[in-house]
Design a protein around this motif. Structure first.
Motif, PDB file in Angstrom:
ATOM      1  N   SER A 118      35.449  38.906  45.286  1.00 24.38           N
ATOM      2  CA  SER A 118      34.498  39.999  45.120  1.00 24.38           C
ATOM      3  C   SER A 118      35.250  41.261  44.691  1.00 24.38           C
ATOM      4  O   SER A 118      34.724  42.097  43.984  1.00 24.38           O
ATOM      5  N   VAL A 159      18.721  35.094  54.326  1.00 22.87           N
ATOM      6  CA  VAL A 159      19.153  35.789  53.100  1.00 22.87           C
ATOM      7  C   VAL A 159      19.162  34.799  51.929  1.00 22.87           C
ATOM      8  O   VAL A 159      18.793  35.138  50.800  1.00 22.87           O
ATOM      9  N   ARG A 185      15.631  33.516  48.862  1.00 22.07           N
ATOM     10  CA  ARG A 185      15.845  33.571  47.401  1.00 22.07           C
ATOM     11  C   ARG A 185      15.793  32.188  46.764  1.00 22.07           C
ATOM     12  O   ARG A 185      16.173  32.024  45.605  1.00 22.07           O
ATOM     13  N   ASP A 195      22.696  36.085  42.314  1.00 21.63           N
ATOM     14  CA  ASP A 195      23.081  37.493  42.185  1.00 21.63           C
ATOM     15  C   ASP A 195      23.891  37.847  43.434  1.00 21.63           C
ATOM     16  O   ASP A 195      23.342  38.233  44.467  1.00 21.63           O
ATOM     17  N   GLU A 196      25.193  37.680  43.314  1.00 19.27           N
ATOM     18  CA  GLU A 196      26.038  37.762  44.505  1.00 19.27           C
ATOM     19  C   GLU A 196      26.044  39.153  45.145  1.00 19.27           C
ATOM     20  O   GLU A 196      26.160  39.271  46.359  1.00 19.27           O
ATOM     21  N   LEU A 197      25.902  40.186  44.314  1.00 15.58           N
ATOM     22  CA  LEU A 197      25.926  41.539  44.886  1.00 15.58           C
ATOM     23  C   LEU A 197      24.724  41.793  45.784  1.00 15.58           C
ATOM     24  O   LEU A 197      24.838  42.380  46.864  1.00 15.58           O
ATOM     25  N   GLU A 198      23.574  41.291  45.313  1.00 13.05           N
ATOM     26  CA  GLU A 198      22.344  41.438  46.133  1.00 13.05           C
ATOM     27  C   GLU A 198      22.490  40.702  47.457  1.00 13.05           C
ATOM     28  O   GLU A 198      22.184  41.232  48.530  1.00 13.05           O
ATOM     29  N   VAL A 199      22.975  39.457  47.366  1.00  8.97           N
ATOM     30  CA  VAL A 199      23.150  38.656  48.585  1.00  8.97           C
ATOM     31  C   VAL A 199      24.152  39.342  49.517  1.00  8.97           C
ATOM     32  O   VAL A 199      23.912  39.491  50.722  1.00  8.97           O
ATOM     33  N   TYR A 200      25.234  39.782  48.918  1.00  9.48           N
ATOM     34  CA  TYR A 200      26.292  40.467  49.693  1.00  9.48           C
ATOM     35  C   TYR A 200      25.709  41.680  50.426  1.00  9.48           C
ATOM     36  O   TYR A 200      25.940  41.864  51.627  1.00  9.48           O
ATOM     37  N   ASN A 201      24.917  42.482  49.717  1.00 12.24           N
ATOM     38  CA  ASN A 201      24.344  43.687  50.338  1.00 12.24           C
ATOM     39  C   ASN A 201      23.403  43.324  51.477  1.00 12.24           C
ATOM     40  O   ASN A 201      23.389  43.972  52.526  1.00 12.24           O
ATOM     41  N   ASP A 202      22.620  42.252  51.289  1.00 15.18           N
ATOM     42  CA  ASP A 202      21.708  41.823  52.360  1.00 15.18           C
ATOM     43  C   ASP A 202      22.490  41.300  53.566  1.00 15.18           C
ATOM     44  O   ASP A 202      22.104  41.527  54.719  1.00 15.18           O
TER      45      ASP A 202
END
Ligand SMILES: NC(=O)C1=CN([C@@H]2O[C@H](COP(=O)(O)OP(=O)(O)OC[C@H]3O[C@@H](n4cnc5c(N)ncnc54)[C@H](O)[C@@H]3O)[C@@H](O)[C@H]2O)C=CC1
Ligand SMILES: O=C(O)CCC(=O)C(=O)O
Length: 414
Positions: free
Chosen positions: A5, A358, A362, A389-396
């Protein structure tokens, strides 16, 4: 090359205390080039100044990682102790913050064992005192208090990796070995266990300590234990400084109850090279004093450099925590074509459900999942198939209450 990341060139690695070249080479082979190496330890103020930008920190025994320092280490992913002992790190604080701490549990074992064997002979022949006299123009040709080690009894306190190596080498030189450990240990060769510390102290001509620094081992050799040792016997401590009461030892040596000691570790060791070493043992001629160099050999440092660097790379590259001393252990195979999410959290009820929501929310396909928990900490690794969308998952994942750390590896799109 593994994608993280955070790309590898942005992972800042700080190595302190002259960690061996092998570590730098290993890290470079793994694609980690942003490495700074300092020859010395940093004190708390210096650490607080620098730690905020460090992702991976490598230390030896002189750098103290307190809770305060670790709390300021907002980017810190992992700590590598390039040694055996990890008592210089507040392991509980590191764990609470989701930071695994790695070490090299065997790489300097032999070096310590060899030093101890050498010291047994030096002590039992009074070599250091005689040598110092000759340097000063004297000539003390005497057999008084000089003994062969053959047939003498060596008492080993702590029959672990180092204690057992010392046991084998000492027997090979004709010593009789007795040992004492809080855990029942298989005797090697002709060594024999003692039922109590008192028994060991009362039968040994030389006592050597190989225990870790724990609340139980603090001052385990104090005035009473020294008095319980055979008159005119010897003591060696290459374990940890807090294990022996140095003032009590100095007093026992001054009245010739203990006629020789070899001490490598001290309750207070200088943090910087120019700091003056103070100890009640200074000036006692029959005491061999060394600056915590039990594990300081070229061979040990080279092996440690490689071993700890590999563990740090494994954790950074794929999340494996094998060998971490304060973390759930995970050996993780790489899943081709997957994005891997790592989530370290407080072990609260319902955590896994929240993590899984999470992904299920999706419609993502979980190819593999790994969960390791202990009463306080949970470590979950999720491999997701296909585009994500790894950033979205990461943020969640980060937004889940109780999250300590989150990362993703091998992203599907960048
Ligand atoms: N001087 C130096 O440069 C070095 C010092 N060390 C020190 O040596 C220590 C021992 O290293 P290893 O043999 O690799 O550790 P180890 O973990 O293999 O062995 C320690 C042994 O001590 C025993 N023990 C623990 N508490 C005890 C107690 N209260 N009474 C009796 N036995 C007890 C354990 O059961 C274990 O068998 C390390 O913890 C480290 O502090 C290690 C390497 C280099
Ligand atoms: O070499 C060092 O810095 C520390 C050696 C040591 O005490 C250990 O490995 O536990």
């Amino acid at each position: 090359m593994t994608k993280l990341s955070l790309s590898k060139d942005k992972i800042n690695i700080l190595l302190l205390e002259g960690v061996h070249d092998n570590a730098i080479e290993e890290l470079a082979r793994g694609g980690y080039a942003s490495v700074e190496r300092l020859p010395r330890a940093l004190d708390e103020a210096e650490l607080l100044e620098r730690i905020g930008s460090v992702h991976i920190l490598g230390i030896r025994s002189r750098t103290h990682l307190t809770a305060r320092v670790l709390e300021a280490a907002t980017k810190l992913m992992a700590v590598g102790c390039f040694c055996i002992g990890t008592n210089q790190v507040d392991l509980k604080a590191a764990r609470r913050l989701g930071i695994p701490v790695f070490n090299a549990p065997y790489s300097n074992t032999r070096s310590v064992a060899e030093l101890v064997i050498g010291e047994i002979i030096m002590l039992m022949r009074g070599i250091f005192e005689k040598s110092a006299l000759v340097h000063g123009g004297g000539w003390m040709k005497s057999a008084k208090d000089s003994y062969e080690i053959r047939g003498k009894t060596l008492g080993i306190i702590g029959y672990g990796h180092i204690g057992t190596q010392v046991s084998i080498l000492a027997e090979a030189m004709g010593m009789q070995v007795r040992y004492y450990d809080v855990v029942r240990k298989l005797a090697l060769g002709n060594a024999r266990a003692c039922d109590s510390l008192e028994e060991l102290l009362s039968v040994s001509d030389v006592v050597t300590l190989h225990v870790p620094d724990t609340p139980q081992t603090r001052n385990m050799i104090g005035a009473a234990e020294l008095a319980a040792m055979k008159p005119r016997s010897h003591l060696i401590n290459a374990a940890r400084g807090q294990v022996v009461d140095i003032e009590a030892l100095a007093a026992a040596m001054k009245r010739d109850h203990i006629i020789g000691a070899a001490i490598d570790v001290f309750p207070k060791e200088p943090g910087a090279d120019n700091e003056v070493f103070e100890s009640a043992l200074r000036g006692i001629k029959t005491a061999i004093l060394t600056p915590h160099i039990g594990g300081s050999t070229v061979e040990a440092q080279a092996n440690i450099g490689t071993e700890v660097a590999q563990k740090l790379i494994e954790y950074s590259d794929n999340g494996s925590t094998v060998g971490a001393v304060n973390f759930p252990q995970a050996a993780l195979p790489i899943q081709a074509g997957c994005t891997r999410f790592l989530h370290v959290h407080e072990n609260r009820p319902g955590m896994l459900r929240k993590v899984n929501e999470v992904f299920s929310g999706r419609d993502l396909n979980i190819a593999a999942q790994f969960l390791q928990t202990d009463p306080e900490l949970g470590y979950v690794v999720v491999d997701v198939d296909g585009e994500v969308d790894e950033l979205e998952v990461y943020n969640d994942l980060r937004a889940i209450e109780g999250t300590l750390k989150a990362r993703f590896l091998f992203p599907s799109k960048r």
